[in-house]
Scaffold this motif. Sequence first.
Motif, PDB file in Angstrom:
ATOM      1  N   LYS A 170     -12.629 -89.150   9.017  1.00  0.00           N
ATOM      2  CA  LYS A 170     -11.673 -89.469   7.964  1.00  0.00           C
ATOM      3  C   LYS A 170     -12.089 -88.847   6.636  1.00  0.00           C
ATOM      4  CE  LYS A 170      -8.005 -91.607   6.482  1.00  0.00           C
ATOM      5  NZ  LYS A 170      -6.666 -91.153   6.904  1.00  0.00           N
ATOM      6  N   LEU A 171     -13.388 -88.839   6.362  1.00  0.00           N
ATOM      7  CA  LEU A 171     -13.874 -88.246   5.121  1.00  0.00           C
ATOM      8  C   LEU A 171     -13.552 -86.753   5.077  1.00  0.00           C
ATOM      9  CD1 LEU A 171     -15.386 -88.526   2.471  1.00  0.00           C
ATOM     10  CD2 LEU A 171     -17.533 -88.243   3.732  1.00  0.00           C
ATOM     11  N   HIS A 172     -13.809 -86.057   6.193  1.00  0.00           N
ATOM     12  CA  HIS A 172     -13.476 -84.625   6.262  1.00  0.00           C
ATOM     13  C   HIS A 172     -11.975 -84.414   6.077  1.00  0.00           C
ATOM     14  CE1 HIS A 172     -17.410 -83.062   7.162  1.00  0.00           C
ATOM     15  NE2 HIS A 172     -17.562 -83.866   8.194  1.00  0.00           N
ATOM     16  N   GLU A 173     -11.180 -85.267   6.693  1.00  0.00           N
ATOM     17  CA  GLU A 173      -9.723 -85.169   6.567  1.00  0.00           C
ATOM     18  C   GLU A 173      -9.275 -85.317   5.113  1.00  0.00           C
ATOM     19  OE1 GLU A 173      -5.988 -88.105   7.494  1.00  0.00           O
ATOM     20  OE2 GLU A 173      -7.539 -87.966   9.046  1.00  0.00           O
ATOM     21  N   GLU A 174      -9.830 -86.302   4.421  1.00  0.00           N
ATOM     22  CA  GLU A 174      -9.433 -86.540   3.039  1.00  0.00           C
ATOM     23  C   GLU A 174      -9.905 -85.416   2.119  1.00  0.00           C
ATOM     24  OE1 GLU A 174      -7.331 -88.609   2.284  1.00  0.00           O
ATOM     25  OE2 GLU A 174      -7.381 -90.151   3.818  1.00  0.00           O
ATOM     26  N   ILE A 175     -11.089 -84.878   2.369  1.00  0.00           N
ATOM     27  CA  ILE A 175     -11.583 -83.755   1.566  1.00  0.00           C
ATOM     28  C   ILE A 175     -10.692 -82.530   1.770  1.00  0.00           C
ATOM     29  CG2 ILE A 175     -13.466 -82.091   1.307  1.00  0.00           C
ATOM     30  CD1 ILE A 175     -15.411 -84.421   1.849  1.00  0.00           C
ATOM     31  N   ASP A 176     -10.275 -82.293   3.008  1.00  0.00           N
ATOM     32  CA  ASP A 176      -9.369 -81.170   3.282  1.00  0.00           C
ATOM     33  C   ASP A 176      -8.048 -81.345   2.531  1.00  0.00           C
ATOM     34  OD1 ASP A 176     -11.196 -79.917   4.901  1.00  0.00           O
ATOM     35  OD2 ASP A 176     -10.346 -80.678   6.786  1.00  0.00           O
ATOM     36  N   GLU A 177      -7.579 -82.583   2.426  1.00  0.00           N
ATOM     37  CA  GLU A 177      -6.329 -82.835   1.710  1.00  0.00           C
ATOM     38  C   GLU A 177      -6.487 -82.563   0.217  1.00  0.00           C
ATOM     39  OE1 GLU A 177      -4.754 -86.662   2.640  1.00  0.00           O
ATOM     40  OE2 GLU A 177      -4.594 -86.250   4.786  1.00  0.00           O
ATOM     41  N   VAL A 178      -7.644 -82.913  -0.340  1.00  0.00           N
ATOM     42  CA  VAL A 178      -7.904 -82.606  -1.744  1.00  0.00           C
ATOM     43  C   VAL A 178      -7.938 -81.094  -1.951  1.00  0.00           C
ATOM     44  CG1 VAL A 178      -9.581 -82.757  -3.624  1.00  0.00           C
ATOM     45  CG2 VAL A 178      -9.152 -84.750  -2.201  1.00  0.00           C
ATOM     46  N   ARG A 190      -1.282 -86.165  -8.404  1.00  0.00           N
ATOM     47  CA  ARG A 190      -1.504 -85.936  -6.973  1.00  0.00           C
ATOM     48  C   ARG A 190      -2.999 -85.855  -6.675  1.00  0.00           C
ATOM     49  NH1 ARG A 190       0.133 -87.624  -3.363  1.00  0.00           N
ATOM     50  NH2 ARG A 190      -0.705 -85.991  -2.005  1.00  0.00           N
ATOM     51  N   LEU A 191      -3.735 -85.150  -7.534  1.00  0.00           N
ATOM     52  CA  LEU A 191      -5.178 -85.013  -7.311  1.00  0.00           C
ATOM     53  C   LEU A 191      -5.872 -86.372  -7.423  1.00  0.00           C
ATOM     54  CD1 LEU A 191      -5.869 -81.717  -9.280  1.00  0.00           C
ATOM     55  CD2 LEU A 191      -5.971 -82.039  -6.804  1.00  0.00           C
ATOM     56  N   ALA A 192      -5.444 -87.185  -8.386  1.00  0.00           N
ATOM     57  CA  ALA A 192      -6.031 -88.519  -8.536  1.00  0.00           C
ATOM     58  C   ALA A 192      -5.812 -89.344  -7.276  1.00  0.00           C
ATOM     59  CB  ALA A 192      -5.432 -89.226  -9.749  1.00  0.00           C
ATOM     60  N   ASP A 193      -4.628 -89.231  -6.693  1.00  0.00           N
ATOM     61  CA  ASP A 193      -4.309 -89.975  -5.473  1.00  0.00           C
ATOM     62  C   ASP A 193      -5.216 -89.559  -4.318  1.00  0.00           C
ATOM     63  OD1 ASP A 193      -2.463 -91.860  -4.084  1.00  0.00           O
ATOM     64  OD2 ASP A 193      -1.978 -90.075  -2.911  1.00  0.00           O
ATOM     65  N   GLU A 194      -5.357 -88.237  -4.144  1.00  0.00           N
ATOM     66  CA  GLU A 194      -6.154 -87.742  -3.021  1.00  0.00           C
ATOM     67  C   GLU A 194      -7.653 -87.961  -3.235  1.00  0.00           C
ATOM     68  OE1 GLU A 194      -5.005 -87.006  -0.257  1.00  0.00           O
ATOM     69  OE2 GLU A 194      -2.893 -86.681  -0.683  1.00  0.00           O
ATOM     70  N   ILE A 195      -8.116 -87.763  -4.472  1.00  0.00           N
ATOM     71  CA  ILE A 195      -9.533 -88.000  -4.747  1.00  0.00           C
ATOM     72  C   ILE A 195      -9.855 -89.487  -4.614  1.00  0.00           C
ATOM     73  CG2 ILE A 195     -11.299 -87.931  -6.567  1.00  0.00           C
ATOM     74  CD1 ILE A 195     -10.013 -85.294  -7.514  1.00  0.00           C
ATOM     75  N   VAL A 198     -10.631 -90.107  -1.086  1.00  0.00           N
ATOM     76  CA  VAL A 198     -11.989 -89.661  -0.744  1.00  0.00           C
ATOM     77  C   VAL A 198     -13.009 -90.717  -1.157  1.00  0.00           C
ATOM     78  CG1 VAL A 198     -13.796 -87.961  -1.241  1.00  0.00           C
ATOM     79  CG2 VAL A 198     -11.448 -87.201  -0.851  1.00  0.00           C
ATOM     80  N   LEU A 199     -12.867 -91.228  -2.380  1.00  0.00           N
ATOM     81  CA  LEU A 199     -13.809 -92.227  -2.873  1.00  0.00           C
ATOM     82  C   LEU A 199     -13.747 -93.512  -2.052  1.00  0.00           C
ATOM     83  CD1 LEU A 199     -13.285 -91.725  -6.714  1.00  0.00           C
ATOM     84  CD2 LEU A 199     -15.202 -90.927  -5.328  1.00  0.00           C
ATOM     85  N   PHE A 200     -12.547 -93.893  -1.651  1.00  0.00           N
ATOM     86  CA  PHE A 200     -12.382 -95.102  -0.835  1.00  0.00           C
ATOM     87  C   PHE A 200     -13.109 -94.946   0.502  1.00  0.00           C
ATOM     88  CE2 PHE A 200     -10.118 -98.136   1.886  1.00  0.00           C
ATOM     89  CZ  PHE A 200     -10.061 -99.247   1.055  1.00  0.00           C
ATOM     90  N   VAL A 201     -12.986 -93.763   1.099  1.00  0.00           N
ATOM     91  CA  VAL A 201     -13.673 -93.526   2.372  1.00  0.00           C
ATOM     92  C   VAL A 201     -15.184 -93.468   2.160  1.00  0.00           C
ATOM     93  CG1 VAL A 201     -13.932 -91.961   4.335  1.00  0.00           C
ATOM     94  CG2 VAL A 201     -11.680 -92.339   3.353  1.00  0.00           C
ATOM     95  N   CYS A 202     -15.632 -92.923   1.022  1.00  0.00           N
ATOM     96  CA  CYS A 202     -17.072 -92.904   0.736  1.00  0.00           C
ATOM     97  C   CYS A 202     -17.635 -94.322   0.668  1.00  0.00           C
ATOM     98  CB  CYS A 202     -17.342 -92.161  -0.564  1.00  0.00           C
ATOM     99  SG  CYS A 202     -17.210 -90.367  -0.444  1.00  0.00           S
ATOM    100  N   VAL A 203     -16.870 -95.223   0.069  1.00  0.00           N
ATOM    101  CA  VAL A 203     -17.294 -96.629   0.034  1.00  0.00           C
ATOM    102  C   VAL A 203     -17.371 -97.184   1.451  1.00  0.00           C
ATOM    103  CG1 VAL A 203     -16.639 -98.954  -0.696  1.00  0.00           C
ATOM    104  CG2 VAL A 203     -16.405 -97.044  -2.285  1.00  0.00           C
ATOM    105  N   ASN A 204     -16.408 -96.822   2.275  1.00  0.00           N
ATOM    106  CA  ASN A 204     -16.412 -97.279   3.667  1.00  0.00           C
ATOM    107  C   ASN A 204     -17.635 -96.749   4.407  1.00  0.00           C
ATOM    108  OD1 ASN A 204     -15.370 -98.666   5.860  1.00  0.00           O
ATOM    109  ND2 ASN A 204     -13.323 -97.791   5.650  1.00  0.00           N
ATOM    110  N   LEU A 205     -17.982 -95.494   4.140  1.00  0.00           N
ATOM    111  CA  LEU A 205     -19.167 -94.903   4.762  1.00  0.00           C
ATOM    112  C   LEU A 205     -20.417 -95.678   4.353  1.00  0.00           C
ATOM    113  CD1 LEU A 205     -20.408 -92.563   6.419  1.00  0.00           C
ATOM    114  CD2 LEU A 205     -20.511 -91.252   4.289  1.00  0.00           C
ATOM    115  N   ALA A 206     -20.518 -95.999   3.068  1.00  0.00           N
ATOM    116  CA  ALA A 206     -21.660 -96.768   2.581  1.00  0.00           C
ATOM    117  C   ALA A 206     -21.705 -98.149   3.235  1.00  0.00           C
ATOM    118  CB  ALA A 206     -21.603 -96.900   1.064  1.00  0.00           C
ATOM    119  N   ARG A 207     -20.530 -98.758   3.405  1.00  0.00           N
ATOM    120  CA  ARG A 207     -20.461-100.087   4.027  1.00  0.00           C
ATOM    121  C   ARG A 207     -20.977-100.029   5.459  1.00  0.00           C
ATOM    122  NH1 ARG A 207     -16.768-102.842   7.058  1.00  0.00           N
ATOM    123  NH2 ARG A 207     -15.314-101.090   6.952  1.00  0.00           N
TER     124      ARG A 207
END
Length: 262
Positions: A170-178, A190-195, A198-207
């Motif tokens: 999912k992180l790779h997918e979101e980075i590709d979208e950015v 649009r960039l704020a939405d996509e970034i 990415v940050l939301f998934v980074c938090v998930n990764l940390a969790r």
Amino acid sequence: MQSIDDLLAIMARLRNRDGGCPWDIEQTFETIAPYTIEEAYEVADAIDRKDYAHLRDELGDLLLQVVFHARMAEEGGHFAFADVVDSICDKMVRRHPHVFGDARFDSAQAQTANWEALKADERAASGDEDTSALAGVSRGMPEWQRAFKLQQKAARVGFDWPDVAPVFDKLHEEIDEVRAEFAAGAGTERLADEIGDVLFVCVNLARHAKVDVSQALRHANAKFERRFRRMEAFAADDGTRLAALDLEAQDAYWVRAKGEER
């Protein structure tokens, strides 16, 4: 040895409109709230650095924030410091029936489930009609922490990836979208939405990694600051300023600073 009563008396005098401190007198809940948040971070920083003498002082500063808010509340006829103490004591006893009562739990997971049920009952008793699994996640906390709490609560009802592998996907997918939005010349919205995704998934990764996001970012900030200051020192030793160098020369100093830490 001074007591909490001494601190309460000091705050009362500071807030006294007859001879008190002008700055303290003019403060409100709204103006003091940012200081309360700042002091909590100062406590976390002292813990990170294992500076226990500093931690003692920072805990005192944080306690002062509680006393300050309680004093303003008492002046407004809302509640006093003693009511704050009563409230938290009642809550801790109520939420730990396995310690202060006869309840027994087979696992930490069962205890956590009971904790959440008790909190839901408290919200209902206070008139809060929000029955969502996401109820109770404060909008006043830092957004990274709110993201963590939302994900954690969703996971408790089974809405979670089974392991870390799909989180990476999912992180790779979101980075590709950015990347695609940048390539398309997207605007800030649009960039704020996509970034944000990415940050939301980074938090998930940390969790999933059981890593505290705030602590990880504090360490990253400290590392960057430490290395950058070494770059500045290297430049000064060479008789120049970092700002006078091109990026290639600056990067050479960065590599050198990193090499010192290995």
